[in-house]
Write a protein that holds these residues in place. Structure first.
Motif, PDB file in Angstrom:
ATOM      1  N   PRO A  54      18.901  -3.313  -3.543  1.00 47.26           N
ATOM      2  CA  PRO A  54      17.615  -2.667  -3.246  1.00 47.26           C
ATOM      3  C   PRO A  54      16.590  -2.999  -4.321  1.00 47.26           C
ATOM      4  O   PRO A  54      16.920  -3.142  -5.488  1.00 47.26           O
ATOM      5  N   THR A  55      15.355  -3.139  -3.894  1.00 49.18           N
ATOM      6  CA  THR A  55      14.283  -3.437  -4.834  1.00 49.18           C
ATOM      7  C   THR A  55      13.873  -2.167  -5.549  1.00 49.18           C
ATOM      8  O   THR A  55      13.973  -1.062  -5.013  1.00 49.18           O
ATOM      9  N   ALA A  56      13.401  -2.342  -6.765  1.00 55.60           N
ATOM     10  CA  ALA A  56      12.955  -1.187  -7.547  1.00 55.60           C
ATOM     11  C   ALA A  56      11.662  -0.641  -6.952  1.00 55.60           C
ATOM     12  O   ALA A  56      10.803  -1.394  -6.490  1.00 55.60           O
ATOM     13  N   ALA A  57      11.538   0.669  -6.971  1.00 57.58           N
ATOM     14  CA  ALA A  57      10.336   1.309  -6.430  1.00 57.58           C
ATOM     15  C   ALA A  57       9.156   1.026  -7.351  1.00 57.58           C
ATOM     16  O   ALA A  57       9.272   1.106  -8.574  1.00 57.58           O
ATOM     17  N   ARG A  58       8.020   0.709  -6.765  1.00 61.07           N
ATOM     18  CA  ARG A  58       6.830   0.415  -7.552  1.00 61.07           C
ATOM     19  C   ARG A  58       6.204   1.711  -8.030  1.00 61.07           C
ATOM     20  O   ARG A  58       6.350   2.758  -7.417  1.00 61.07           O
ATOM     21  N   GLY A  59       5.450   1.603  -9.139  1.00 60.41           N
ATOM     22  CA  GLY A  59       4.816   2.767  -9.734  1.00 60.41           C
ATOM     23  C   GLY A  59       3.675   3.315  -8.894  1.00 60.41           C
ATOM     24  O   GLY A  59       3.367   4.489  -8.944  1.00 60.41           O
ATOM     25  N   GLY A  60       3.046   2.533  -8.097  1.00 59.33           N
ATOM     26  CA  GLY A  60       1.932   2.968  -7.280  1.00 59.33           C
ATOM     27  C   GLY A  60       0.991   1.805  -7.050  1.00 59.33           C
ATOM     28  O   GLY A  60       1.232   0.685  -7.490  1.00 59.33           O
ATOM     29  N   PRO A  61      -0.116   2.068  -6.367  1.00 53.28           N
ATOM     30  CA  PRO A  61      -1.049   0.972  -6.092  1.00 53.28           C
ATOM     31  C   PRO A  61      -1.757   0.520  -7.371  1.00 53.28           C
ATOM     32  O   PRO A  61      -2.042   1.319  -8.265  1.00 53.28           O
ATOM     33  N   SER A  62      -2.057  -0.756  -7.426  1.00 55.19           N
ATOM     34  CA  SER A  62      -2.753  -1.295  -8.598  1.00 55.19           C
ATOM     35  C   SER A  62      -4.237  -0.926  -8.519  1.00 55.19           C
ATOM     36  O   SER A  62      -4.747  -0.581  -7.450  1.00 55.19           O
ATOM     37  N   PRO A  63      -4.945  -1.011  -9.636  1.00 50.02           N
ATOM     38  CA  PRO A  63      -6.384  -0.696  -9.618  1.00 50.02           C
ATOM     39  C   PRO A  63      -7.174  -1.613  -8.689  1.00 50.02           C
ATOM     40  O   PRO A  63      -8.149  -1.188  -8.064  1.00 50.02           O
ATOM     41  N   GLU A  64      -6.740  -2.870  -8.566  1.00 49.96           N
ATOM     42  CA  GLU A  64      -7.438  -3.787  -7.656  1.00 49.96           C
ATOM     43  C   GLU A  64      -7.286  -3.336  -6.208  1.00 49.96           C
ATOM     44  O   GLU A  64      -8.239  -3.402  -5.423  1.00 49.96           O
ATOM     45  N   GLN A  65      -6.095  -2.876  -5.862  1.00 48.54           N
ATOM     46  CA  GLN A  65      -5.875  -2.395  -4.503  1.00 48.54           C
ATOM     47  C   GLN A  65      -6.712  -1.140  -4.230  1.00 48.54           C
ATOM     48  O   GLN A  65      -7.260  -0.978  -3.139  1.00 48.54           O
ATOM     49  N   LEU A  66      -6.792  -0.250  -5.210  1.00 50.02           N
ATOM     50  CA  LEU A  66      -7.614   0.956  -5.040  1.00 50.02           C
ATOM     51  C   LEU A  66      -9.082   0.604  -4.865  1.00 50.02           C
ATOM     52  O   LEU A  66      -9.780   1.191  -4.024  1.00 50.02           O
ATOM     53  N   LYS A  67      -9.572  -0.348  -5.647  1.00 45.73           N
ATOM     54  CA  LYS A  67     -10.976  -0.746  -5.535  1.00 45.73           C
ATOM     55  C   LYS A  67     -11.256  -1.376  -4.177  1.00 45.73           C
ATOM     56  O   LYS A  67     -12.257  -1.054  -3.527  1.00 45.73           O
ATOM     57  N   ALA A  68     -10.352  -2.259  -3.722  1.00 43.87           N
ATOM     58  CA  ALA A  68     -10.535  -2.905  -2.419  1.00 43.87           C
ATOM     59  C   ALA A  68     -10.499  -1.877  -1.294  1.00 43.87           C
ATOM     60  O   ALA A  68     -11.290  -1.953  -0.345  1.00 43.87           O
ATOM     61  N   THR A  69      -9.631  -0.892  -1.406  1.00 39.17           N
ATOM     62  CA  THR A  69      -9.554   0.149  -0.385  1.00 39.17           C
ATOM     63  C   THR A  69     -10.813   0.995  -0.360  1.00 39.17           C
ATOM     64  O   THR A  69     -11.334   1.323   0.708  1.00 39.17           O
ATOM     65  N   SER A  70     -11.323   1.348  -1.535  1.00 37.41           N
ATOM     66  CA  SER A  70     -12.540   2.168  -1.573  1.00 37.41           C
ATOM     67  C   SER A  70     -13.738   1.394  -1.028  1.00 37.41           C
ATOM     68  O   SER A  70     -14.595   1.972  -0.339  1.00 37.41           O
ATOM     69  N   VAL A  71     -13.820   0.097  -1.298  1.00 34.92           N
ATOM     70  CA  VAL A  71     -14.923  -0.714  -0.763  1.00 34.92           C
ATOM     71  C   VAL A  71     -14.822  -0.786   0.761  1.00 34.92           C
ATOM     72  O   VAL A  71     -15.832  -0.649   1.474  1.00 34.92           O
ATOM     73  N   ALA A  72     -13.611  -0.979   1.266  1.00 38.34           N
ATOM     74  CA  ALA A  72     -13.429  -1.047   2.718  1.00 38.34           C
ATOM     75  C   ALA A  72     -13.768   0.289   3.372  1.00 38.34           C
ATOM     76  O   ALA A  72     -14.383   0.323   4.452  1.00 38.34           O
ATOM     77  N   LEU A  73     -13.391   1.387   2.739  1.00 36.88           N
ATOM     78  CA  LEU A  73     -13.727   2.706   3.291  1.00 36.88           C
ATOM     79  C   LEU A  73     -15.232   2.955   3.279  1.00 36.88           C
ATOM     80  O   LEU A  73     -15.780   3.543   4.225  1.00 36.88           O
ATOM     81  N   ALA A  74     -15.907   2.524   2.229  1.00 30.85           N
ATOM     82  CA  ALA A  74     -17.360   2.698   2.166  1.00 30.85           C
ATOM     83  C   ALA A  74     -18.043   1.890   3.268  1.00 30.85           C
ATOM     84  O   ALA A  74     -18.989   2.379   3.915  1.00 30.85           O
ATOM     85  N   ALA A  75     -17.581   0.675   3.503  1.00 33.62           N
ATOM     86  CA  ALA A  75     -18.166  -0.146   4.563  1.00 33.62           C
ATOM     87  C   ALA A  75     -17.913   0.482   5.925  1.00 33.62           C
ATOM     88  O   ALA A  75     -18.810   0.499   6.796  1.00 33.62           O
ATOM     89  N   ALA A  76     -16.730   1.022   6.119  1.00 33.54           N
ATOM     90  CA  ALA A  76     -16.431   1.683   7.397  1.00 33.54           C
ATOM     91  C   ALA A  76     -17.304   2.916   7.576  1.00 33.54           C
ATOM     92  O   ALA A  76     -17.802   3.188   8.678  1.00 33.54           O
ATOM     93  N   ARG A  77     -17.509   3.660   6.525  1.00 36.72           N
ATOM     94  CA  ARG A  77     -18.354   4.862   6.602  1.00 36.72           C
ATOM     95  C   ARG A  77     -19.787   4.487   6.960  1.00 36.72           C
ATOM     96  O   ARG A  77     -20.434   5.167   7.776  1.00 36.72           O
ATOM     97  N   GLN A  78     -20.313   3.404   6.377  1.00 38.67           N
ATOM     98  CA  GLN A  78     -21.679   2.964   6.690  1.00 38.67           C
ATOM     99  C   GLN A  78     -21.792   2.554   8.156  1.00 38.67           C
ATOM    100  O   GLN A  78     -22.774   2.900   8.826  1.00 38.67           O
ATOM    101  N   SER A  79     -20.817   1.837   8.662  1.00 36.11           N
ATOM    102  CA  SER A  79     -20.903   1.417  10.064  1.00 36.11           C
ATOM    103  C   SER A  79     -20.783   2.617  11.001  1.00 36.11           C
ATOM    104  O   SER A  79     -21.439   2.666  12.045  1.00 36.11           O
ATOM    105  N   ILE A  80     -19.996   3.607  10.628  1.00 39.68           N
ATOM    106  CA  ILE A  80     -19.897   4.823  11.450  1.00 39.68           C
ATOM    107  C   ILE A  80     -21.218   5.583  11.437  1.00 39.68           C
ATOM    108  O   ILE A  80     -21.674   6.086  12.474  1.00 39.68           O
ATOM    109  N   ASP A  81     -21.852   5.654  10.273  1.00 41.03           N
ATOM    110  CA  ASP A  81     -23.154   6.338  10.186  1.00 41.03           C
ATOM    111  C   ASP A  81     -24.208   5.615  11.033  1.00 41.03           C
ATOM    112  O   ASP A  81     -25.011   6.261  11.724  1.00 41.03           O
ATOM    113  N   LYS A  82     -24.231   4.277  10.997  1.00 45.78           N
ATOM    114  CA  LYS A  82     -25.179   3.520  11.813  1.00 45.78           C
ATOM    115  C   LYS A  82     -24.925   3.768  13.302  1.00 45.78           C
ATOM    116  O   LYS A  82     -25.857   3.944  14.082  1.00 45.78           O
TER     117      LYS A  82
END
Length: 141
Positions: free
Chosen positions: A88-116
């Protein structure tokens, strides 16, 4: 003299390999087995029973693997270095900061398109209501 000894040895060997006429089971045991087969044959066909047994064995194996997969993988991997990929592979500590930043940018873009989209819907409903009121006024006069 050797030929007679060889022929008697050969005839003895043939006798031991020939099937005996004695029954392997006693008549009572044969009757019991025959009766059990007949009863089972009436209840369930043997083909169905075999399929049912295979199904239950597979279900039990699946449940066991789901419950004990980590321990089983460790045990299999410890048998040989060639089987290390099973471990079995070792469990990862959590998402990396790059993944968090990419997710937040994608969520912001989705929120803008929903508002439009919601503002466009409001405009469309407002214009359709105005058209409906003006057509009612024209019909009323």
């Amino acid at each position: 003299m050797n030929s007679s000894l060889a022929s008697t040895d050969l005839s003895k060997a043939r006798r031991t390999t020939e099937p005996s006429n004695e029954p392997l089971l006693q008549p009572a045991a044969r009757n019991l087995i025959t009766r059990a087969r007949l009863r089972l044959g009436k209840l369930v066909s043997f083909a169905f029973a075999r399929h049912l047994m295979m199904f239950f064995i597979g279900a039990a194996a699946t449940l066991a693997w789901q419950s004990y997969s980590g321990a089983a993988r460790k045990a299999i991997a410890s048998w040989s270095p060639h089987l290390a990929w099973v471990a079995p592979t070792a469990a990862r500590g959590g998402p990396s900061p790059e993944q968090l930043k990419a997710t937040s940018v994608a969520l912001a873009a989705a929120r803008q398109s929903i508002d439009k989209l919601s503002s466009e819907l409001r405009k469309l409903t407002a214009s359709s209501e105005k058209k409906g009121l003006s057509s009612r006024r024209e019909q009323g006069t």
